[in-house]
Design an enzyme around this catalytic site. Structure first.
Site, PDB file in Angstrom:
ATOM      1  CG  ASN A   9      65.583 -28.578  44.763  1.00  0.00           C
ATOM      2  OD1 ASN A   9      66.353 -28.706  45.865  1.00  0.00           O
ATOM      3  ND2 ASN A   9      65.307 -30.188  45.593  1.00  0.00           N
ATOM      4  CD1 TRP A  10      68.130 -23.519  42.094  1.00  0.00           C
ATOM      5  CD2 TRP A  10      69.794 -22.185  44.029  1.00  0.00           C
ATOM      6  NE1 TRP A  10      68.309 -22.306  42.146  1.00  0.00           N
ATOM      7  CE2 TRP A  10      69.148 -20.965  42.776  1.00  0.00           C
ATOM      8  CE3 TRP A  10      71.227 -21.834  44.214  1.00  0.00           C
ATOM      9  CZ2 TRP A  10      69.838 -19.850  42.763  1.00  0.00           C
ATOM     10  CZ3 TRP A  10      70.993 -20.538  44.201  1.00  0.00           C
ATOM     11  CH2 TRP A  10      70.669 -19.562  43.845  1.00  0.00           C
ATOM     12  CE  LYS A  11      66.411 -32.188  42.036  1.00  0.00           C
ATOM     13  NZ  LYS A  11      65.824 -32.805  41.502  1.00  0.00           N
ATOM     14  CG  HIS A  94      62.964 -33.891  47.018  1.00  0.00           C
ATOM     15  ND1 HIS A  94      63.196 -34.313  45.980  1.00  0.00           N
ATOM     16  CD2 HIS A  94      62.483 -32.404  46.329  1.00  0.00           C
ATOM     17  CE1 HIS A  94      63.284 -33.917  45.056  1.00  0.00           C
ATOM     18  NE2 HIS A  94      62.978 -33.009  44.665  1.00  0.00           N
ATOM     19  CD  GLU A  96      65.985 -35.459  44.104  1.00  0.00           C
ATOM     20  OE1 GLU A  96      66.888 -34.096  44.590  1.00  0.00           O
ATOM     21  OE2 GLU A  96      65.957 -35.234  42.898  1.00  0.00           O
ATOM     22  CD  GLU A 166      59.299 -31.538  43.160  1.00  0.00           C
ATOM     23  OE1 GLU A 166      59.993 -31.272  42.871  1.00  0.00           O
ATOM     24  OE2 GLU A 166      60.662 -32.447  44.303  1.00  0.00           O
ATOM     25  N   GLY A 172      63.835 -35.421  36.929  1.00  0.00           N
ATOM     26  CA  GLY A 172      65.079 -35.077  36.533  1.00  0.00           C
ATOM     27  C   GLY A 172      65.356 -35.930  34.644  1.00  0.00           C
ATOM     28  CB  SER A 212      60.980 -32.691  33.211  1.00  0.00           C
ATOM     29  OG  SER A 212      61.877 -34.060  33.838  1.00  0.00           O
ATOM     30  N   GLY A 233      63.498 -27.733  39.089  1.00  0.00           N
ATOM     31  CA  GLY A 233      65.378 -27.974  39.337  1.00  0.00           C
ATOM     32  C   GLY A 233      66.216 -28.114  38.587  1.00  0.00           C
ATOM     33  N   GLY A 234      66.642 -28.959  37.215  1.00  0.00           N
ATOM     34  CA  GLY A 234      67.210 -28.429  36.422  1.00  0.00           C
ATOM     35  C   GLY A 234      67.451 -27.150  35.719  1.00  0.00           C
TER      36      GLY A 234
HETATM   37  P1  13P Z   1      64.041 -31.478  37.229  1.00  0.00           P
HETATM   38  O1  13P Z   1      63.414 -30.407  37.413  1.00  0.00           O
HETATM   39  O2  13P Z   1      65.014 -31.177  37.190  1.00  0.00           O
HETATM   40  O3  13P Z   1      63.268 -32.481  37.236  1.00  0.00           O
HETATM   41  O4  13P Z   1      63.771 -32.116  39.660  1.00  0.00           O
HETATM   42  C1  13P Z   1      62.553 -32.046  39.636  1.00  0.00           C
HETATM   43  C2  13P Z   1      62.552 -31.313  41.396  1.00  0.00           C
HETATM   44  O5  13P Z   1      62.787 -32.734  42.162  1.00  0.00           O
HETATM   45  C3  13P Z   1      62.689 -30.270  42.149  1.00  0.00           C
HETATM   46  O6  13P Z   1      62.349 -30.694  43.467  1.00  0.00           O
END
Ligand code: 13P
Length: 252
Positions: A9-11, A94, A96, A166, A172, A212, A233-234
């Site tokens: 997920n590149w956000k 998600h 977010e 999640e 994050g 994470s 994500g990251g």
């Molecule tokens: P991180 O891997 O950066 O914690 O993000 C997780 C995430 O929200 C994937 O959708």
């Protein structure tokens, strides 16, 4: 058996050139079998990333979609538009989106139903806050979210759903749920899916962990019986770490 999945997920990150370069690097280096690799760029990059991935086994996901096919919904993107761009998956619900854009369980459910009707595979996210975990409400929260998201689905539709646990406190933050903490929730949710549909649907449904995920902690997570991959994500924003995660999943 459930094929492991690594979904990036590149956000809201990267410029077009960076997204294309990352997609190319992943496409050229990720394992070609034994693991499903998915990337989810922002919607304005889907077309360029689709082109960059055309000759690779890496599949494309959107990060969100509206439930309507078209209409007066300024700023939104509809399923048929994503279809034209070779998108096969869509991340829905998600945390977010729930937290910053007020997305409700009911809206997530409408999106899930619409995505399935259009032959996408939805990646449906759920998870508890730190406060909910510390006050012993993790199971109640995740059960509520999963039941709401899957409300009104037929068994045939449920067979195409991917779930993603999640925990919000792990996103994050560098704090990962321990493999045991995650496994406990995954197994609990698989039982809920079994109750709601049937055992075979529950056994075939991929349940990803997100929060994470890094190459150093992924092996132990994915070794757990009910953890079928990662929503990342990251660590999905660099070719090396994404490819490393895909290799770890491939070797399970
Ligand atoms: P991180 O891997 O950066 O914690 O993000 C997780 C995430 O929200 C994937 O959708």
């Amino acid at each position: 058996m459930r094929t492991p999945i690594v979904a990036g997920n590149w956000k809201m990150n990267l410029g077009t050139d960076e997204a294309v370069e990352l997609a190319r690097g992943i496409g050229e280096n990720a394992p070609t079998n034994g693991v499903t690799c998915i990337v989810a760029p922002v919607s304005v990059h889907l077309s360029s990333v689709a082109e960059a991935l055309a000759a690779s086994p890496v599949l494309l996901s959107a990060q969100n979609m509206h439930w309507a096919d078209s209409g007066a919904y300024t700023g939104e993107v509809a399923g048929p538009m994503l279809k034209e761009l070779a998108v096969r998956y869509v991340i829905l619900g998600h945390s977010e989106r729930r937290q910053y854009f007020g997305e409700t369980d009911e809206e997530v459910n409408r999106k899930v139903l619409s995505a399935l009707e259009q032959d996408f595979r939805p990646i449906v996210c759920f998870g508890e806050t730190l406060e909910e975990r510390e006050s012993g409400r993790t199971e109640a929260k995740v059960e509520f979210q999963v039941r709401a998201a899957l409300s009104g689905l037929t068994v045939e539709q449920a067979e195409r759903v991917i779930l993603a646990y999640e925990p919000i406190w792990a996103i994050g933050t560098g704090k990962t749920a321990s493999p045991q903490q995650a496994q406990q929730v995954h197994s609990f949710i698989r039982d809920i899916v079994g109750e709601r549909f049937d055992r075979s649907t529950a056994n075939s449904m991929p349940i990803l962990y997100g929060g994470s995920v890094k190459p150093r902690n992924f092996g132990d997570l994915i070794d757990e019986k009910d953890i079928d991959g990662g929503l990342v994500g990251g660590a999905s924003l660099k070719v090396d770490s994404f490819v490393e995660l895909a290799r770890i999943a491939h070797s399970v």
